[in-house]
Design a protein around this motif. Sequence first.
Motif, PDB file in Angstrom:
ATOM      1  N   GLU A  80      79.308 -33.795  36.491  1.00 23.79           N
ATOM      2  CA  GLU A  80      79.526 -35.236  36.573  1.00 23.79           C
ATOM      3  C   GLU A  80      81.006 -35.572  36.469  1.00 23.79           C
ATOM      4  O   GLU A  80      81.680 -35.168  35.521  1.00 23.79           O
ATOM      5  N   ARG A 106      79.777 -41.941  36.854  1.00 17.81           N
ATOM      6  CA  ARG A 106      78.787 -42.731  37.595  1.00 17.81           C
ATOM      7  C   ARG A 106      79.495 -43.683  38.544  1.00 17.81           C
ATOM      8  O   ARG A 106      80.497 -44.318  38.194  1.00 17.81           O
ATOM      9  N   GLY A 107      78.953 -43.806  39.739  1.00 14.02           N
ATOM     10  CA  GLY A 107      79.533 -44.687  40.752  1.00 14.02           C
ATOM     11  C   GLY A 107      80.548 -44.017  41.652  1.00 14.02           C
ATOM     12  O   GLY A 107      80.905 -44.565  42.693  1.00 14.02           O
ATOM     13  N   ARG A 108      81.017 -42.839  41.264  1.00 18.66           N
ATOM     14  CA  ARG A 108      81.951 -42.105  42.121  1.00 18.66           C
ATOM     15  C   ARG A 108      81.183 -41.362  43.215  1.00 18.66           C
ATOM     16  O   ARG A 108      79.977 -41.167  43.111  1.00 18.66           O
ATOM     17  N   SER A 159      79.417 -38.571  45.349  1.00 17.79           N
ATOM     18  CA  SER A 159      78.711 -37.351  44.970  1.00 17.79           C
ATOM     19  C   SER A 159      78.585 -36.428  46.167  1.00 17.79           C
ATOM     20  O   SER A 159      78.434 -36.885  47.303  1.00 17.79           O
ATOM     21  N   GLY A 184      74.588 -42.822  41.122  1.00 17.55           N
ATOM     22  CA  GLY A 184      74.763 -44.178  41.620  1.00 17.55           C
ATOM     23  C   GLY A 184      75.688 -44.386  42.797  1.00 17.55           C
ATOM     24  O   GLY A 184      75.546 -45.371  43.506  1.00 17.55           O
ATOM     25  N   GLY A 185      76.620 -43.500  43.033  1.00 17.21           N
ATOM     26  CA  GLY A 185      77.579 -43.705  44.097  1.00 17.21           C
ATOM     27  C   GLY A 185      77.091 -43.202  45.435  1.00 17.21           C
ATOM     28  O   GLY A 185      75.974 -42.683  45.561  1.00 17.21           O
TER      29      GLY A 185
END
Length: 284
Positions: A20, A23-25, A27, A100-101
């Motif tokens: 990780e 979050r939001g970055r 993937s 999330g991304g």
Amino acid sequence: MKKTAWVTAAGDPVHLTVYEAGRGRPSLVFLHGLTARAGFYEDLVPGANFLAAMAEEGVNVVAPDLPGHGFSGGSRGHLTYRGAVAAGMRAVEFALELLGGPVAVGGSSLGGVLSLYLGVEDPRVRAVAALGALDLRDIGPVLLRFRQKLLVPVLGKVRRLAQAAPFPKVPAAAVISPRDVFEDPANLARWRSFPGITWWYTLASLVDLFLHPEGKPSLQALDKPALIATGEEDPIFPVTYELELASSLPYGEAFVLPGAGHMLPLEHLAATRKIMARWLKETL
């Protein structure tokens, strides 16, 4: 931060290695090559953890062990095209839910090849970054070694046998010359002793992956950005072929690393991590 997780694809448990970045970055679902597993890109070459390096560059990584490989379920050495795509799709779903991304797919060698098809098959995938590419509907241009030219006609003649008796096994070395994979003999020796390597494949796997063109979509249907990165001296995927394939894709582009061979993520980590991360962040 590294973690492991499990999902189920087509009835088989699939092991995921997750790094990780946040979050939001963006993937990257990263698919391994023939014989390998996700841990191959972490631990085989000392100081060359490609999965961790991508997370350090700000890209989340979800790396499945494909069915029949590593810690995942399924019969050892039995990997079909549909099985690989199903596992990849579940990894994409996992990345979207956990991180999330936007999600891209990519891979090394056979994993790079399969990532292009996963990009065609899964509309949730936003981009593809392949370290090696091949049109599985016509593998002729990469049959460079005598063993391959000998094996493929034999496999073609036993397609019906593969359906009737799918589990006779063929050594991976009949498909790919081990000396073509690594430039450094020390890395070749590490590969040969690395735990969890799949050295034998079912006849049905090889026929399904490489000799069933009718079961695969056209790569020209890939309607999203695609990067094909290759080594200038790659003995498995000739650079001229890689450039031609990239140019045939609607939104394809190529990067050639001068003087490099086949195993870009491990033997040319410093350059590969920068190329991949920059392209993914700009594209996504």
